[in-house]
Design a protein around this motif. Structure first.
Motif, PDB file in Angstrom:
ATOM      1  N   VAL A   9       0.820  -1.220   0.000  1.00  0.00           N
ATOM      2  CA  VAL A   9       0.000   0.000   0.000  1.00  0.00           C
ATOM      3  C   VAL A   9       0.848   1.262   0.000  1.00  0.00           C
ATOM      4  O   VAL A   9       0.378   2.330  -0.373  1.00  0.00           O
ATOM      5  N   TYR A  10       2.105   1.174   0.427  1.00  0.00           N
ATOM      6  CA  TYR A  10       3.013   2.319   0.443  1.00  0.00           C
ATOM      7  C   TYR A  10       4.172   2.023  -0.493  1.00  0.00           C
ATOM      8  O   TYR A  10       4.770   0.947  -0.424  1.00  0.00           O
ATOM      9  N   PHE A  11       4.459   2.982  -1.357  1.00  0.00           N
ATOM     10  CA  PHE A  11       5.494   2.800  -2.369  1.00  0.00           C
ATOM     11  C   PHE A  11       6.456   3.983  -2.280  1.00  0.00           C
ATOM     12  O   PHE A  11       6.015   5.127  -2.206  1.00  0.00           O
ATOM     13  N   VAL A  12       7.749   3.703  -2.300  1.00  0.00           N
ATOM     14  CA  VAL A  12       8.739   4.787  -2.328  1.00  0.00           C
ATOM     15  C   VAL A  12       9.913   4.352  -3.187  1.00  0.00           C
ATOM     16  O   VAL A  12      10.410   3.228  -3.063  1.00  0.00           O
ATOM     17  N   LEU A  13      10.294   5.235  -4.091  1.00  0.00           N
ATOM     18  CA  LEU A  13      11.428   5.000  -4.980  1.00  0.00           C
ATOM     19  C   LEU A  13      12.501   6.009  -4.600  1.00  0.00           C
ATOM     20  O   LEU A  13      12.344   7.210  -4.852  1.00  0.00           O
ATOM     21  N   HIS A  14      13.587   5.546  -3.992  1.00  0.00           N
ATOM     22  CA  HIS A  14      14.660   6.422  -3.520  1.00  0.00           C
ATOM     23  C   HIS A  14      15.738   6.621  -4.580  1.00  0.00           C
ATOM     24  O   HIS A  14      16.049   5.705  -5.338  1.00  0.00           O
ATOM     25  N   ASP A  15      16.339   7.799  -4.571  1.00  0.00           N
ATOM     26  CA  ASP A  15      17.541   8.103  -5.358  1.00  0.00           C
ATOM     27  C   ASP A  15      17.315   8.217  -6.861  1.00  0.00           C
ATOM     28  O   ASP A  15      18.193   7.850  -7.654  1.00  0.00           O
ATOM     29  N   VAL A  16      16.187   8.768  -7.260  1.00  0.00           N
ATOM     30  CA  VAL A  16      15.950   9.035  -8.684  1.00  0.00           C
ATOM     31  C   VAL A  16      16.857  10.205  -9.072  1.00  0.00           C
ATOM     32  O   VAL A  16      16.991  11.181  -8.323  1.00  0.00           O
ATOM     33  N   ASP A  17      17.485  10.117 -10.233  1.00  0.00           N
ATOM     34  CA  ASP A  17      18.500  11.100 -10.652  1.00  0.00           C
ATOM     35  C   ASP A  17      18.032  12.549 -10.682  1.00  0.00           C
ATOM     36  O   ASP A  17      18.765  13.438 -10.282  1.00  0.00           O
ATOM     37  N   ASN A  18      16.840  12.798 -11.220  1.00  0.00           N
ATOM     38  CA  ASN A  18      16.427  14.179 -11.422  1.00  0.00           C
ATOM     39  C   ASN A  18      14.908  14.318 -11.328  1.00  0.00           C
ATOM     40  O   ASN A  18      14.173  13.324 -11.347  1.00  0.00           O
ATOM     41  N   GLU A  19      14.458  15.544 -11.238  1.00  0.00           N
ATOM     42  CA  GLU A  19      13.031  15.805 -11.072  1.00  0.00           C
ATOM     43  C   GLU A  19      12.185  15.335 -12.259  1.00  0.00           C
ATOM     44  O   GLU A  19      11.134  14.706 -12.036  1.00  0.00           O
ATOM     45  N   PRO A  20      12.587  15.593 -13.513  1.00  0.00           N
ATOM     46  CA  PRO A  20      11.739  15.107 -14.623  1.00  0.00           C
ATOM     47  C   PRO A  20      11.545  13.583 -14.589  1.00  0.00           C
ATOM     48  O   PRO A  20      10.439  13.090 -14.818  1.00  0.00           O
ATOM     49  N   ARG A  21      12.613  12.839 -14.289  1.00  0.00           N
ATOM     50  CA  ARG A  21      12.481  11.376 -14.221  1.00  0.00           C
ATOM     51  C   ARG A  21      11.614  10.966 -13.038  1.00  0.00           C
ATOM     52  O   ARG A  21      10.792  10.044 -13.150  1.00  0.00           O
ATOM     53  N   ALA A  22      11.780  11.652 -11.916  1.00  0.00           N
ATOM     54  CA  ALA A  22      10.938  11.360 -10.749  1.00  0.00           C
ATOM     55  C   ALA A  22       9.473  11.604 -11.086  1.00  0.00           C
ATOM     56  O   ALA A  22       8.602  10.797 -10.737  1.00  0.00           O
ATOM     57  N   ARG A  23       9.183  12.690 -11.773  1.00  0.00           N
ATOM     58  CA  ARG A  23       7.789  12.995 -12.151  1.00  0.00           C
ATOM     59  C   ARG A  23       7.245  11.951 -13.130  1.00  0.00           C
ATOM     60  O   ARG A  23       6.095  11.544 -13.040  1.00  0.00           O
ATOM     61  N   GLU A  24       8.088  11.526 -14.078  1.00  0.00           N
ATOM     62  CA  GLU A  24       7.682  10.489 -15.029  1.00  0.00           C
ATOM     63  C   GLU A  24       7.325   9.197 -14.290  1.00  0.00           C
ATOM     64  O   GLU A  24       6.285   8.578 -14.552  1.00  0.00           O
TER      65      GLU A  24
END
Length: 129
Positions: A90-105
């Protein structure tokens, strides 16, 4: 905060950086009874966070959960996110994404998937060839 569409497109994913912003975004999701979704700056990297507990009437189909879990595993194996990222249920977290556009994608793809549309997730995290 204006109500977010469900699923939420990348350019409308809220930035929950900082405690006040996080609380505001989380409270808005609870008030709207929708799945919480946000990106958050963590130093030089970004995190993607989603939480289905803000939408008590919402259920996540097993097929959807399996697809999300497999996508998270692919992201970990490709070293795009940290191994301590969480793939639900029920809870999802993706740590250490390189940049904001990729995180938003990734956030938009995850949010769409949690609402049953796996197309964006398949495009954002393709299967290995």
């Amino acid at each position: 905060m204006q109500p977010l569409p469900t699923p939420c497109p990348a350019d409308r994913i809220p930035d929950a950086t900082g405690l006040d912003a996080f609380r505001s975004v989380c409270q808005a999701a609870k008030d709207q009874r929708v799945v919480f979704i946000a990106v958050e700056r963590q130093g030089l990297r970004w995190a993607v966070k989603a939480d289905a507990l803000t939408a008590p009437q919402h259920t996540i189909d097993t097929t959807v959960y399996d697809a999300v879990r497999e996508a998270v595993i692919r992201l970990i194996r490709s070293h795009e996110i940290r191994p301590d990222s969480s793939a639900g249920p029920v809870y999802f977290v993706l740590h250490d994404v390189d940049n904001e556009p990729r995180a938003r994608e990734l956030a938009a793809a995850l949010h769409a998937a949690l609402y049953g549309d796996l197309e964006l997730l398949t495009l954002a995290v393709p299967h290995a060839s």
